[in-house]
Design an enzyme around this catalytic site. Structure first.
Site, PDB file in Angstrom:
ATOM      1  N   SER A   9       0.554  -1.324  -0.055  1.00 23.47           N
ATOM      2  CA  SER A   9       0.107   0.163  -0.007  1.00 23.47           C
ATOM      3  C   SER A   9       1.094   1.322   0.439  1.00 23.47           C
ATOM      4  O   SER A   9       1.979   1.151   0.331  1.00 23.47           O
ATOM      5  CB  SER A   9      -0.904  -0.025   1.531  1.00 23.47           C
ATOM      6  OG  SER A   9      -1.668  -0.868   0.952  1.00 23.47           O
TER       7      SER A   9
HETATM    8  N1  SAH Z   1      -0.668  -4.416   4.040  1.00 20.26           N
HETATM    9  C1  SAH Z   1       0.131  -5.141   2.381  1.00 20.26           C
HETATM   10  C2  SAH Z   1      -1.372  -4.563   1.349  1.00 20.26           C
HETATM   11  C3  SAH Z   1      -1.501  -5.815   0.511  1.00 20.26           C
HETATM   12  S1  SAH Z   1      -2.883  -6.160  -0.083  1.00 20.26           S
HETATM   13  C4  SAH Z   1       1.438  -4.005   2.116  1.00 20.26           C
HETATM   14  O1  SAH Z   1       1.426  -2.891   2.226  1.00 20.26           O
HETATM   15  O2  SAH Z   1       1.804  -4.875   1.960  1.00 20.26           O
HETATM   16  C5  SAH Z   1      -3.729  -6.873   0.295  1.00 20.26           C
HETATM   17  C6  SAH Z   1      -3.517  -7.969   0.656  1.00 20.26           C
HETATM   18  O3  SAH Z   1      -4.780  -9.250   1.492  1.00 20.26           O
HETATM   19  C7  SAH Z   1      -2.575  -9.246  -0.250  1.00 20.26           C
HETATM   20  O4  SAH Z   1      -1.327  -9.596   0.067  1.00 20.26           O
HETATM   21  C8  SAH Z   1      -3.937 -10.399  -0.795  1.00 20.26           C
HETATM   22  O5  SAH Z   1      -3.689 -11.716  -0.692  1.00 20.26           O
HETATM   23  C9  SAH Z   1      -4.380 -10.103   0.742  1.00 20.26           C
HETATM   24  N2  SAH Z   1      -6.048 -10.582   0.824  1.00 20.26           N
HETATM   25  C10 SAH Z   1      -6.898 -10.409  -0.119  1.00 20.26           C
HETATM   26  N3  SAH Z   1      -7.833 -11.229   0.014  1.00 20.26           N
HETATM   27  C11 SAH Z   1      -7.165 -11.795   1.813  1.00 20.26           C
HETATM   28  C12 SAH Z   1      -8.275 -12.393   2.657  1.00 20.26           C
HETATM   29  N4  SAH Z   1     -10.005 -12.664   2.442  1.00 20.26           N
HETATM   30  N5  SAH Z   1      -7.696 -12.937   3.544  1.00 20.26           N
HETATM   31  C13 SAH Z   1      -6.978 -12.859   3.709  1.00 20.26           C
HETATM   32  N6  SAH Z   1      -5.398 -11.802   3.058  1.00 20.26           N
HETATM   33  C14 SAH Z   1      -6.342 -11.255   2.068  1.00 20.26           C
END
Ligand code: SAH
Length: 216
Positions: A63
């Protein structure tokens, strides 16, 4: 922790404070310390402190710094708080949370990313995080209730299990929207008898995929 990215990191934090009006000094201070460039793929390391989201593995994103700061600030963390994070991704947000709250439970759906995050937790010797690879839309009943729940992926609606697993006074910070890539950031505070919802404007996240999210 001086390193070659000290100056870009200082600029990032100055932008968070001056342009984006992030006020929680604890959040700003920890973002000044955590080496964000170690959470992005090696090839784009030099872009790590830019004002945008960046691609990580498995078609997901780390993010934008502002979103990480804003969501963290909205949780109003103190060292005694127990937090559930959904969507660990690169592990950057997880590490930030671990330095501001007492204990973090984190769920990541994609196994490869869960492994990447676990490696980072090991590297930084972080002991107050338990991570599992699962569908986070069901929450983590065994450790509920939570003082804060942060969802780092866009959901079509407020997942019912997450509302139920919020402590009274607890806060759920989550992007909500029908479209897969455009959402509004909401903070839901659980009161004794209901839920109070506040809207913090537009944002763009990868989709939350799961039983109480988008169906793949
Ligand atoms: N805060 C993280 C954001 C990653 S993007 C960062 O800054 O790196 C969002 C993440 O949510 C992805 O890795 C995706 O795989 C995960 N995601 C999507 N649906 C999900 C679910 N149902 N349960 C857990 N993770 C999920």
């Amino acid at each position: 922790m001086e390193d070659e990215y000290q100056i870009p990191r200082e600029r990032m934090v100055a932008r968070l404070r001056d342009h984006y009006k992030i006020q929680d000094e604890r959040v700003l201070d920890i973002m000044l310390q955590v080496p964000r460039h170690l959470f992005v793929p090696e090839a784009i390391k030099f872009q790590a402190y830019k004002d945008n989201a960046l691609p990580i593995a498995s078609k997901q994103t780390i993010s934008q710094p502002f979103i990480v700061a804003k969501m963290t600030e909205l949780l109003e963390l103190t060292p005694n708080k127990k937090v559930l994070e959904i969507g660990a991704g690169s592990g950057y947000q997880t590490v930030i949370l671990s330095q501001l709250a007492g204990y973090i439970y984190s769920i990541e759906r994609v196994e490869k990313l869960a492994k990447i995050t676990q490696k980072k937790l090991d590297l930084f010797e972080i002991k107050n995080v338990t991570l599992k690879c699962d569908d986070g839309t069901n929450g983590w009943e065994a450790y509920a209730p939570f003082d804060g729940i942060l969802v780092a992926a866009g959901s079509p609606d407020f997942p019912q299990p997450l509302l139920e697993q919020l402590a009274v006074g607890g806060k759920l910070v989550i992007p909500i929207g029908d479209e897969a890539k455009s959402q509004k950031l909401f903070k839901v505070t659980r009161t004794k008898h209901s839920f109070q919802t506040e809207d913090f404007g537009s944002c763009s996240f990868v989709p939350l995929i799961g039983e109480h999210g988008f169906h793949n």
